[in-house]
Write a protein that holds these residues in place. Structure first.
Motif, PDB file in Angstrom:
ATOM      1  N   ARG A 208     -33.623   0.298  20.931  1.00 33.06           N
ATOM      2  CA  ARG A 208     -34.859   1.029  21.538  1.00 33.06           C
ATOM      3  C   ARG A 208     -35.426   0.512  22.663  1.00 33.06           C
TER       4      ARG A 208
ATOM      5  N   ASP B  33     -40.006   4.056  22.516  1.00 34.36           N
ATOM      6  CA  ASP B  33     -39.608   4.729  21.320  1.00 34.36           C
ATOM      7  C   ASP B  33     -38.475   5.334  21.531  1.00 34.36           C
ATOM      8  N   ARG B  34     -37.720   5.194  22.485  1.00 35.61           N
ATOM      9  CA  ARG B  34     -36.373   6.157  22.675  1.00 35.61           C
ATOM     10  C   ARG B  34     -35.182   5.084  22.281  1.00 35.61           C
TER      11      ARG B  34
ATOM     12  N   VAL C  40     -31.247   4.083  22.297  1.00 34.17           N
ATOM     13  CA  VAL C  40     -30.393   4.021  23.240  1.00 34.17           C
ATOM     14  C   VAL C  40     -29.018   4.357  22.777  1.00 34.17           C
TER      15      VAL C  40
ATOM     16  N   GLU D 104     -35.065   1.231  33.859  1.00 32.51           N
ATOM     17  CA  GLU D 104     -35.949   1.937  33.013  1.00 32.51           C
ATOM     18  C   GLU D 104     -37.311   0.945  32.875  1.00 32.51           C
TER      19      GLU D 104
END
Length: 379
Positions: free
Chosen positions: A173, A176-177, A179, A211
């Motif tokens: 992650r 909070d994303r 992958v 990112e």
């Protein structure tokens, strides 16, 4: 995972941990205990006094073996390639991989410690100091509880037949994303003290770099030299039993320095672009020149970048293999259990470290007895 060429000779030698008085043939040997390995000339002198000196300058393995020593085979380097060895200040490489990486069982240092029953526990612990003011440590025959801020969480070693201390990454992650890259179950991480950066599979490295970098905010000038207090996205590696979390201060470091004129010249274009963008967004109208100058000074001193190194390894290790180098090993104290093929992770107790709770709070591994307090051979 550096590459170079060494030409040498196979030597049978006696390797001793720390400093201990010579044990006579009639005196009872002390019970095996945890030993801390430190680079001291006194250790070499003690080993030579106990075993004598061979004609080629190596320690002759004669007489009774003291409890803090092990008989083994080593490669004595006679010639080395310029790269990468010219940059190394140390005198040798102590391999601590699993036994399948050794040329033969006699060349495995930890394997010989186990074989010759020199340990009270079949594990070793590693602590990396956070800067020159802290001394790093390897503890054999157990770990050093005082180096931990809490309990250990254990994760099983996967594919031990390849010889690497590696764990399965069940999810990755960024903030909070979640992958997608690791959702197929193919991601693993090798824990490696010989890697100074965070090594990332080449197919994912650019995406991760961009990112993380896009969200980094420079720290105050007082903390810029070490990249501390950098703000940005956390990076979470979920492994069996816990989550390894790297904050921006763990994975980012300054990329531009004023004291390196040659590097400064190559970075001028990047600095100017950053300064122009920031001054346009932040400086009041009419003060653009003054704002750009202020931002330029800040960028030169403070700009941080993620310390990511792309790697491209074929199967069976790759292609989705991460290497957890210093960014992970400085934050987490790690323990490697030879008998059960597990790695223990716990937050390292650095001087002045801010309190952080691991995720989740660890419990002792099944079947693991409570360790006695450390009784080091090295006084």
């Amino acid at each position: 995972f550096g590459t170079g060429e060494v030409t040498g000779q196979f030597v049978r030698d006696r390797l001793c941990l720390g400093v201990q008085a010579a044990t006579s043939a009639t005196a009872p040997a002390p019970a095996p205990a945890r030993a801390t390995l430190q680079a001291r000339a006194a250790a070499v002198e003690a080993a030579s006094a106990q075993g004598g000196t061979a004609p080629n300058g190596t320690t002759a393995a004669v007489g009774p073996t003291p409890a803090n020593c092990v008989e083994m085979r080593v490669v004595m380097a006679m010639e080395m390639s310029h790269e990468p060895f010219h940059a190394f200040a140390f005198d040798g490489v102590l391999g601590l991989g699993l036994d399948s990486l050794a040329l033969a069982p006699e060349f495995s240092f930890f394997g010989m410690l186990v074989e010759q029953k020199r340990l009270q526990d079949l594990s070793f612990g590693i602590f990396l100091g956070d800067g020159d003011e802290e001394v790093s440590e390897i503890s054999f025959g157990g770990h050093s509880p005082e180096r931990l801020r809490g309990a250990l969480t254990w994760a099983p070693v996967v594919l031990p037949e390849h010889g690497h201390w590696q764990v399965q990454i069940t999810r990755l992650r960024i903030g909070d994303r979640i992958v997608d890259f690791c959702e197929d179950g193919g991601c693993r991480a090798v824990v490696d003290t010989g890697t100074s950066l965070l090594a990332v599979p080449v197919d994912f490295a650019e995406e991760l770099q961009l990112e993380l970098e896009s969200q980094l905010k420079d720290p105050p000038a007082a903390a810029a030299a070490a990249g501390k207090d950098t703000r940005g996205l956390p990076l979470h590696f979920e492994i069996p039993g816990m989550t390894i979390t790297l904050l921006p201060g763990d994975y980012a470091r300054p990329s531009v320095r004023l004291d390196d004129e040659e590097e400064q010249l190559t970075a001028d274009a990047e600095i100017a672009a950053i300064a122009e963008a920031r001054s346009a967004a932040e400086a009041p109208a009419g003060d653009a020149a003054e704002g750009a100058a202020d931002v330029l000074d800040e960028v030169v001193l403070n700009t941080c970048r993620p310390t990511i190194m792309p790697i491209d390894l074929p199967e069976p290790l790759g292609p989705k293999l991460f290497i957890w180098g210093e960014p992970v090993l400085r934050k987490y104290y790690t323990v490697y259990h030879w008998g059960t093929k597990r790695i223990g992770f716990g937050l390292a107790a650095h001087a002045g470290a801010a309190h952080e709770v691991p995720t989740p709070t660890a419990q002792p591994a099944p079947g693991e007895a409570v360790r006695p307090k450390r009784r080091p051979l090295l006084s």
